[in-house]
Motif scaffolding. Sequence first.
Motif, mmCIF file in Angstrom:
data_model
loop_
_atom_site.group_PDB
_atom_site.id
_atom_site.type_symbol
_atom_site.label_atom_id
_atom_site.label_comp_id
_atom_site.label_asym_id
_atom_site.label_seq_id
_atom_site.Cartn_x
_atom_site.Cartn_y
_atom_site.Cartn_z
ATOM 1 N N SER A 96 0.822 -1.206 0.000
ATOM 2 C CA SER A 96 0.000 0.000 0.000
ATOM 3 C C SER A 96 0.859 1.261 0.000
ATOM 4 N N GLN A 97 0.643 2.115 -0.994
ATOM 5 C CA GLN A 97 1.321 3.405 -1.017
ATOM 6 C C GLN A 97 0.900 4.253 0.189
ATOM 7 N N ASP A 98 -0.373 4.178 0.544
ATOM 8 C CA ASP A 98 -0.863 4.970 1.688
ATOM 9 C C ASP A 98 -0.211 4.522 2.991
ATOM 10 N N ALA A 99 -0.074 3.194 3.181
ATOM 11 C CA ALA A 99 0.533 2.682 4.412
ATOM 12 C C ALA A 99 2.001 3.089 4.499
ATOM 13 N N MET A 100 2.719 3.004 3.388
ATOM 14 C CA MET A 100 4.138 3.372 3.393
ATOM 15 C C MET A 100 4.315 4.882 3.549
ATOM 16 N N ARG A 101 3.413 5.634 2.966
ATOM 17 C CA ARG A 101 3.494 7.092 3.107
ATOM 18 C C ARG A 101 3.263 7.500 4.560
ATOM 19 N N SER A 102 2.282 6.894 5.223
ATOM 20 C CA SER A 102 2.017 7.181 6.632
ATOM 21 C C SER A 102 3.215 6.794 7.492
ATOM 22 N N TYR A 103 3.791 5.642 7.223
ATOM 23 C CA TYR A 103 4.963 5.149 7.948
ATOM 24 C C TYR A 103 6.119 6.136 7.822
ATOM 25 N N ALA A 104 6.387 6.576 6.593
ATOM 26 C CA ALA A 104 7.491 7.508 6.359
ATOM 27 C C ALA A 104 7.220 8.857 7.002
ATOM 28 N N SER A 105 5.954 9.283 6.956
ATOM 29 C CA SER A 105 5.609 10.582 7.526
ATOM 30 C C SER A 105 5.883 10.620 9.033
ATOM 31 N N VAL A 106 5.545 9.518 9.720
ATOM 32 C CA VAL A 106 5.734 9.464 11.173
ATOM 33 C C VAL A 106 7.213 9.364 11.542
ATOM 34 N N LEU A 107 7.979 8.587 10.790
ATOM 35 C CA LEU A 107 9.356 8.284 11.186
ATOM 36 C C LEU A 107 10.392 9.191 10.530
ATOM 37 N N THR A 108 9.961 10.300 9.951
ATOM 38 C CA THR A 108 10.923 11.289 9.441
ATOM 39 C C THR A 108 10.827 12.611 10.195
ATOM 40 N N ASN A 109 10.015 12.636 11.239
ATOM 41 C CA ASN A 109 9.858 13.875 12.007
ATOM 42 C C ASN A 109 9.777 13.539 13.497
ATOM 43 N N ALA A 176 7.213 4.355 18.533
ATOM 44 C CA ALA A 176 7.490 2.966 18.891
ATOM 45 C C ALA A 176 6.518 2.015 18.195
ATOM 46 N N VAL A 177 5.261 2.425 18.077
ATOM 47 C CA VAL A 177 4.256 1.593 17.403
ATOM 48 C C VAL A 177 4.662 1.344 15.960
ATOM 49 N N TYR A 178 5.056 2.398 15.249
ATOM 50 C CA TYR A 178 5.421 2.265 13.839
ATOM 51 C C TYR A 178 6.726 1.503 13.669
ATOM 52 N N CYS A 179 7.652 1.649 14.630
ATOM 53 C CA CYS A 179 8.902 0.902 14.545
ATOM 54 C C CYS A 179 8.654 -0.608 14.579
ATOM 55 N N LYS A 180 7.561 -1.030 15.193
ATOM 56 C CA LYS A 180 7.255 -2.447 15.326
ATOM 57 C C LYS A 180 6.517 -3.017 14.117
ATOM 58 N N TYR A 181 6.266 -2.211 13.099
ATOM 59 C CA TYR A 181 5.535 -2.678 11.927
ATOM 60 C C TYR A 181 6.241 -3.890 11.298
ATOM 61 N N GLN A 182 5.415 -4.837 10.859
ATOM 62 C CA GLN A 182 5.889 -5.985 10.101
ATOM 63 C C GLN A 182 5.459 -5.812 8.641
ATOM 64 N N MET A 183 5.887 -6.745 7.806
ATOM 65 C CA MET A 183 5.484 -6.679 6.404
ATOM 66 C C MET A 183 3.967 -6.645 6.265
ATOM 67 N N ILE A 184 3.282 -7.350 7.153
ATOM 68 C CA ILE A 184 1.823 -7.444 7.082
ATOM 69 C C ILE A 184 1.153 -6.069 7.153
ATOM 70 N N ASN A 185 1.810 -5.130 7.832
ATOM 71 C CA ASN A 185 1.230 -3.793 7.989
ATOM 72 C C ASN A 185 1.309 -2.955 6.721
#
Length: 497
Positions: A96-109, A176-185
Amino acid sequence: MKSLKNLLIPFIIFIVLLLIVVIWAIAKPKDKKDDQEEEVSEYQIAFVSLNDLRTLQVTGPDITDNRIDIVPDEMSDIGFTFNYASPDRDDAVNYSQDAMRSYASVLTNFAGTSKIESPSDLSEYGLDSGYYTVTWIKNDGSTVNIRVGVQTYDNSGCYCMVEGESDVYVTGTLKAVYCKYQMINFLEKSLLRIDYSQINSVEFDRLSDNVHIVTDCNIDPESGDPYYNVYEPYEIKASSYFENLVEYIATLDISEFLDISEEELAEYGMDEPNYTFIFTMDTGVVIKVELSSLRNGFYYGHCSGIDHYFMIAENQITGLETPILTLLNKYVAYYGSSDLSKISADYEGQHFDLVLDVANGDSISDPDSTAQLNLRDARITTSDGRSYAAIIFEAVACIEIGGIDTEVDPEYDPVLTLTFNTKDYETKTVDFIERDVNSYYVFINGNYSSFYVYANELFFDAGTDMYSYGAWASFVLASEAIDNQVNGVYDVTEDAA
């Protein structure tokens, strides 16, 4: 003088009171609101723009190097796309582009709510070796590592620090929640986007009431919409309800992916799924979707080609419990009047032929249409303009199926026979065999259809109601109207009824 003295005394009292109020205001402790405002003052720990980032990588316990590449893309509305590039990437599934975009948004700031200056023991914060490490690889080749540690004692945040610096910060728990993401997320929640034009067949099975139907898939050349003909275990057109159900599955969006072990399948109703859909494509590819019964507002499911199970909210899909008769076209033999050249009826030695000539888009009642019953003009009307030919056509084309009975093998002994001849020179013979005093088995082209109809659909005499005659009764009525018409008009009287 006395008057001036009288004025000075209240003035002095006012000044004293004012001083007391000012001193109290300065000396009073800060209230809770002030404390909260001080707590939310932020520290900017680290930030990188996605435009400057080549790769975002997270390593840590229980994850296998989540890696997302940011790829320039002029066609994207944000100027780049995300590529899930982790070692456990599965090329057979979509991310998912949306899931990866959200992940990147949280972990770059990273911003902090509080700071601990140069603590002597980093292990207290889970930062001695980095509980998780977020790595930014920038377009210029430089690298930034941010350690994310354990949560605070009250779980209001988690600790973090930038490698190479000495201060520790409290940042949002979401890191911390996003750091724990697995491929399934990162899997695309738009599970299926099946091209209807490529479907060869669709099978639907429902375990709870032993429903089993197999259909082919066709595309209407005018509308472009799909429609389905059931060919197992019955031969009948599927209804719009079935079309809607297939659309839900073919465009399925899920709520969440789940890791369910073999031992947990029964807990989620996936040891014996209640609903099964099998799409066989023209290419030979088979897509199988299995769903549990409804459990606590969710359906649990699995799709072939995807390792993980998933859940779907109850409001995301409807129609799974639609009764079998509702999934099928409700009429024994439905045609448009312009499709037919002749309808014949035989009952107890009597025979009727209704010969039609109706242009496409017209009806029997249109002036250019013709309808003859046993070679006599059947376009006799009531005083209200209701055509007796139309009464026949509607009665025979709208014989409703009453039920399904697959447990019997009726003897072929027709009571009433209707024969439909189309303009394309196809013939469908529908025979009705007595089931009991109130119903009849239906045979189509000599074969038992598994359906039965109620007697009213065939023999009901509605009297002066010109809209609810049984099929055979409508032929008798039209013949009576032809015999007794005056200047092309005949009305059924209460006495005659």
